[in-house]
Motif scaffolding. Structure first.
Motif, mmCIF file in Angstrom:
data_model
loop_
_atom_site.group_PDB
_atom_site.id
_atom_site.type_symbol
_atom_site.label_atom_id
_atom_site.label_comp_id
_atom_site.label_asym_id
_atom_site.label_seq_id
_atom_site.Cartn_x
_atom_site.Cartn_y
_atom_site.Cartn_z
ATOM 1 N N ASN A 56 0.813 -1.216 0.000
ATOM 2 C CA ASN A 56 0.000 0.000 0.000
ATOM 3 C C ASN A 56 0.848 1.268 0.000
ATOM 4 O OD1 ASN A 56 -2.310 -1.487 -0.120
ATOM 5 N ND2 ASN A 56 -3.261 -0.588 1.679
ATOM 6 N N ILE A 57 1.992 1.232 0.673
ATOM 7 C CA ILE A 57 2.895 2.384 0.621
ATOM 8 C C ILE A 57 3.329 2.651 -0.815
ATOM 9 C CG2 ILE A 57 5.211 3.199 1.236
ATOM 10 C CD1 ILE A 57 4.825 1.786 3.950
ATOM 11 N N ASN A 58 3.764 1.605 -1.489
ATOM 12 C CA ASN A 58 4.236 1.785 -2.868
ATOM 13 C C ASN A 58 3.099 2.130 -3.822
ATOM 14 O OD1 ASN A 58 6.994 1.373 -2.359
ATOM 15 N ND2 ASN A 58 6.693 -0.846 -2.290
ATOM 16 N N LYS A 59 1.895 1.665 -3.510
ATOM 17 C CA LYS A 59 0.734 2.043 -4.315
ATOM 18 C C LYS A 59 0.507 3.554 -4.252
ATOM 19 C CE LYS A 59 -4.296 1.331 -4.626
ATOM 20 N NZ LYS A 59 -5.445 0.533 -4.105
ATOM 21 N N ALA A 60 0.529 4.114 -3.044
ATOM 22 C CA ALA A 60 0.311 5.558 -2.900
ATOM 23 C C ALA A 60 1.440 6.351 -3.554
ATOM 24 C CB ALA A 60 0.188 5.923 -1.424
ATOM 25 N N LYS A 61 2.676 5.911 -3.353
ATOM 26 C CA LYS A 61 3.803 6.605 -3.981
ATOM 27 C C LYS A 61 3.639 6.646 -5.501
ATOM 28 C CE LYS A 61 7.730 5.983 -0.859
ATOM 29 N NZ LYS A 61 9.085 5.397 -0.784
ATOM 30 N N ASN A 62 3.217 5.535 -6.058
ATOM 31 C CA ASN A 62 3.042 5.468 -7.510
ATOM 32 C C ASN A 62 1.895 6.347 -7.977
ATOM 33 O OD1 ASN A 62 3.823 4.170 -10.092
ATOM 34 N ND2 ASN A 62 1.729 3.390 -10.023
ATOM 35 N N TYR A 78 6.168 13.349 -0.420
ATOM 36 C CA TYR A 78 6.716 12.664 0.742
ATOM 37 C C TYR A 78 5.597 11.890 1.449
ATOM 38 C CZ TYR A 78 10.606 15.892 0.004
ATOM 39 O OH TYR A 78 11.644 16.605 -0.548
ATOM 40 N N TYR A 79 5.818 10.601 1.603
ATOM 41 C CA TYR A 79 4.855 9.727 2.269
ATOM 42 C C TYR A 79 5.251 9.603 3.743
ATOM 43 C CZ TYR A 79 1.918 5.513 2.928
ATOM 44 O OH TYR A 79 0.974 4.607 3.341
ATOM 45 N N CYS A 80 4.341 9.999 4.628
ATOM 46 C CA CYS A 80 4.573 9.846 6.063
ATOM 47 C C CYS A 80 3.622 8.789 6.625
ATOM 48 C CB CYS A 80 4.327 11.155 6.808
ATOM 49 S SG CYS A 80 5.391 12.515 6.297
ATOM 50 N N TYR A 81 4.111 8.002 7.566
ATOM 51 C CA TYR A 81 3.240 7.056 8.265
ATOM 52 C C TYR A 81 2.737 7.692 9.547
ATOM 53 C CZ TYR A 81 1.520 3.191 11.031
ATOM 54 O OH TYR A 81 0.718 2.392 11.803
ATOM 55 N N CYS A 82 1.425 7.666 9.723
ATOM 56 C CA CYS A 82 0.751 8.224 10.903
ATOM 57 C C CYS A 82 0.723 7.146 11.985
ATOM 58 C CB CYS A 82 -0.654 8.657 10.486
ATOM 59 S SG CYS A 82 -1.740 9.075 11.835
ATOM 60 N N THR A 83 1.576 7.278 12.979
ATOM 61 C CA THR A 83 1.810 6.185 13.919
ATOM 62 C C THR A 83 0.597 5.815 14.766
ATOM 63 O OG1 THR A 83 2.647 7.755 15.567
ATOM 64 C CG2 THR A 83 4.264 6.697 14.109
ATOM 65 N N ALA A 295 -2.231 32.212 -9.086
ATOM 66 C CA ALA A 295 -1.734 33.199 -8.123
ATOM 67 C C ALA A 295 -0.260 33.543 -8.349
ATOM 68 C CB ALA A 295 -1.920 32.670 -6.708
ATOM 69 N N GLU A 296 0.361 32.879 -9.323
ATOM 70 C CA GLU A 296 1.770 33.095 -9.661
ATOM 71 C C GLU A 296 2.691 32.833 -8.466
ATOM 72 O OE1 GLU A 296 1.801 37.057 -11.292
ATOM 73 O OE2 GLU A 296 1.278 36.319 -13.290
ATOM 74 N N VAL A 297 2.458 31.694 -7.802
ATOM 75 C CA VAL A 297 3.365 31.242 -6.745
ATOM 76 C C VAL A 297 3.816 29.822 -7.093
ATOM 77 C CG1 VAL A 297 2.234 32.651 -4.981
ATOM 78 C CG2 VAL A 297 1.556 30.263 -5.264
ATOM 79 N N ASP A 298 4.977 29.432 -6.570
ATOM 80 C CA ASP A 298 5.496 28.089 -6.831
ATOM 81 C C ASP A 298 4.609 27.040 -6.163
ATOM 82 O OD1 ASP A 298 7.632 29.132 -8.226
ATOM 83 O OD2 ASP A 298 8.961 29.154 -6.469
ATOM 84 N N VAL A 299 4.489 25.887 -6.824
ATOM 85 C CA VAL A 299 3.714 24.803 -6.218
ATOM 86 C C VAL A 299 4.479 24.250 -5.022
ATOM 87 C CG1 VAL A 299 2.526 24.170 -8.335
ATOM 88 C CG2 VAL A 299 4.699 23.070 -7.766
ATOM 89 N N PRO A 300 3.768 23.774 -3.996
ATOM 90 C CA PRO A 300 4.436 23.240 -2.804
ATOM 91 C C PRO A 300 4.804 21.772 -2.964
ATOM 92 C CG PRO A 300 2.065 23.258 -2.455
ATOM 93 C CD PRO A 300 2.297 23.883 -3.810
ATOM 94 N N HIS A 301 5.803 21.337 -2.168
ATOM 95 C CA HIS A 301 6.010 19.915 -1.968
ATOM 96 C C HIS A 301 4.767 19.357 -1.266
ATOM 97 C CE1 HIS A 301 10.104 20.567 -3.157
ATOM 98 N NE2 HIS A 301 10.390 21.297 -2.085
ATOM 99 N N ILE A 302 4.402 18.129 -1.591
ATOM 100 C CA ILE A 302 3.202 17.521 -1.020
ATOM 101 C C ILE A 302 3.600 16.447 -0.005
ATOM 102 C CG2 ILE A 302 1.080 16.244 -1.499
ATOM 103 C CD1 ILE A 302 1.100 19.082 -2.606
ATOM 104 N N PHE A 303 3.046 16.562 1.192
ATOM 105 C CA PHE A 303 3.199 15.540 2.225
ATOM 106 C C PHE A 303 1.835 14.907 2.476
ATOM 107 C CE2 PHE A 303 6.948 17.991 2.848
ATOM 108 C CZ PHE A 303 7.853 17.244 3.580
ATOM 109 N N THR A 304 1.815 13.603 2.704
ATOM 110 C CA THR A 304 0.603 12.935 3.182
ATOM 111 C C THR A 304 0.945 12.176 4.461
ATOM 112 O OG1 THR A 304 1.023 10.963 1.835
ATOM 113 C CG2 THR A 304 -0.412 12.670 0.890
ATOM 114 N N GLU A 305 -0.087 11.872 5.241
ATOM 115 C CA GLU A 305 0.084 11.156 6.507
ATOM 116 C C GLU A 305 -0.904 9.994 6.542
ATOM 117 O OE1 GLU A 305 -0.708 14.207 9.331
ATOM 118 O OE2 GLU A 305 1.215 15.208 9.071
ATOM 119 N N PHE A 306 -0.621 8.969 5.774
ATOM 120 C CA PHE A 306 -1.539 7.840 5.687
ATOM 121 C C PHE A 306 -1.265 6.854 6.821
ATOM 122 C CE2 PHE A 306 -1.528 8.923 0.984
ATOM 123 C CZ PHE A 306 -2.748 9.579 1.048
ATOM 124 N N GLY A 307 -2.294 6.608 7.618
ATOM 125 C CA GLY A 307 -2.196 5.667 8.718
ATOM 126 C C GLY A 307 -3.000 4.420 8.448
#
Length: 468
Positions: A56-62, A78-83, A295-307
């Motif tokens: 499932n981790i690799n599924k979300a990354k893909n 960036y994939y984070c695990y929600c402990t 809005a002419e701003v740079d896109v952000p890095h995306i973090f998720t917290e899938f538990g």
């Protein structure tokens, strides 16, 4: 006309499915012969199939990789695990084989982070996002982690006082995030989440406490919807409001470069489950990119917290039907050899449904029943399967033991139920096994914990004299 249980399932659902299939009249889960587990370990039995965590981790990354390539999105994921979904070492050991990051919720979480760092499971390049309302010990532990040199520790500010509390403990400049207090779905009893800072107050908070503050650097805005990532007007509306805040804050704060969209991927709770993960991720990435471009701003890095998404589909529980009670003309109660309140507390507390299927006797005729647990509590029962509005199982026969499984139970159930502690009516904690595969795909099982004994329970309750 006698209709077999297998006929009922085939008429109602597409079956077999990716993780479920039959061998004669026995159920296999990820090609695991569940009856062989019953024969080896008995019931009640809990199990964790570790490879599903990695899958499932690799599924979300893909999913995010594909969406970012499709939308030409020039930032990182960036994939984070929600402990809090499951703190067990076997879960985190499996999860951190996959180059991911970690999100914490309380003080003791940080002690787990320290253990992971010491063992080499994570390193200085691992982001540690510290969420939740922070009491003194949590503040102390976060500060210690930063002071010890883990520069990718990012405390997410939940209220106005936390920044001052952290700065009183941290001895150097450090990075922070801010959590948005999202507005809840209309069906909720309250309007705004108790977590985070209100939409309208975030930019003023930044200007007042962060903009001229030389000790901190704002890097992240955190956004989470309690009902999860779903294709509803409510979710898309809240995401749009979040992006407006991100853009307004980005224009004031050049160091802001990350958006944390939290967790919320659903897990399979029925054989009829349908969810278009790729569409949802594509649309999220597209909306973020479009809003930032406008809005002419740079896109952000995306973090998720899938538990739950990380660990939920790895877990299961197997019970034996001990006895059938005919309570009136219409209701038959099949009694399991454990307790739903003890082992599947979400089924009792929030009426959560899991996939429930018999392990054996699929070629027998079936009947409609209710499932009851062993405690003397009237609420210790499981009354309906997600899409059938009833429970159907092979007919009870005292001479032919029947075993049933509940699947995708790996998130929250052990921590909410209190692993190894005192349970309602002193029903013991079941035996728990871990299931893994080696590099050749060969299955291996390992006993993680035995079923509680009377002595275990009496020790906790203080009945055994330690001096004896």
């Amino acid at each position: 006309m006698n209709i077999k249980y297998s006929d009922l399932i085939n008429q109602t659902f597409y079956f077999p499915q990716e993780e479920f299939k039959l061998n004669k009249d026995n159920l296999y889960f990820h090609n695991i012969d569940l009856m062989s587990l019953v024969e080896k370990y008995g019931t009640p039995l809990k199990f964790t199939y570790l490879p599903k965590i990695t899958e499932n981790i690799n599924k979300a990354k893909n999913l995010f990789r594909v969406a970012m390539e499709k939308n030409k999105y020039k930032a990182n994921y960036y994939y984070c695990y929600c402990t809090k979904s499951s703190h067990f070492s076997y879960v985190l050991n499996e999860a951190f084989k996959n180059d991911i990051h970690i999100e914490t919720s309380s003080a003791f979480d940080v002690n787990i982070v320290e253990k992971l760092l010491k063992s080499g499971k994570i390193n200085k390049d691992t982001y540690v996002l510290c969420n939740g309302f922070k009491r003194a010990q949590y503040i102390d532990n976060i500060a210690q982690l930063i002071n010890d040199g883990h520069d990718k520790t990012i405390p997410i500010i939940d209220n106005y006082e936390e920044l001052d509390l952290l700065q009183a403990q941290v001895t150097k400049k450090f990075k922070i995030g801010i959590r948005i207090a999202s507005e809840e779905e209309p069906k909720f009893e309250f309007y705004t989440s108790r977590l985070g800072i209100g939409y309208k107050n975030i930019v003023p908070f930044y200007k007042k406490q962060i903009a001229e503050n030389k000790g901190v650097e704002l890097k992240m805005l955190h956004f989470f919807i309690n009902t999860g990532i779903r294709d509803t007007s409510y979710y898309w509306n809240e995401l749009l409001k979040c992006l407006k805040v991100y853009i307004a804050l980005k224009k004031e704060c050049p160091t802001l470069d990350s958006l944390n969209i939290g967790g919320g991927f659903p897990i399979k709770n029925s054989l009829a489950f349908e969810y278009d993960y790729q569409y949802m991720v594509d649309e999220i990435i597209n909306q973020i990119k479009t809003a930032c471009a406008d809005a002419e701003v740079d896109v952000p890095h995306i973090f998720t917290e899938f538990g739950s998404f990380t660990v939920g589909e790895s877990g299961g529980a197997i019970y034996e039907i001990l006895y059938q009670k005919q309570q009136n003309d219409r209701e038959k109660w099949n009694m399991i050899d454990s307790s739903f309140i003890t082992t599947l507390p979400d089924s009792w507390a929030i009426n959560k449904k899991f996939i429930m299927l018999p392990i054996n006797r699929w070629n027998d005729t079936y009947e409609r029943i209710l499932l009851g647990g062993l405690t003397c509590d009237s609420d210790d029962y499981y009354n309906s399967e997600q899409n059938l509005n009833a429970i159907y199982l092979p007919k009870y026969n005292k001479d032919k033991p029947l075993y049933i499984g509940f699947f995708n139970t790996g998130a929250y159930q052990d921590t909410i139920g209190g692993f190894g502690g005192i349970h309602h009516c002193l029903i013991p904690q079941p035996r728990h096994i871990l299931i893994d595969r080696d590099e050749n795909g060969i299955l291996a099982t390992e006993l993680f914990s035995e079923q509680q004994t009377a002595e275990d329970v009496l020790n906790i309750l203080g009945y055994n004299d330690k001096a004896e």
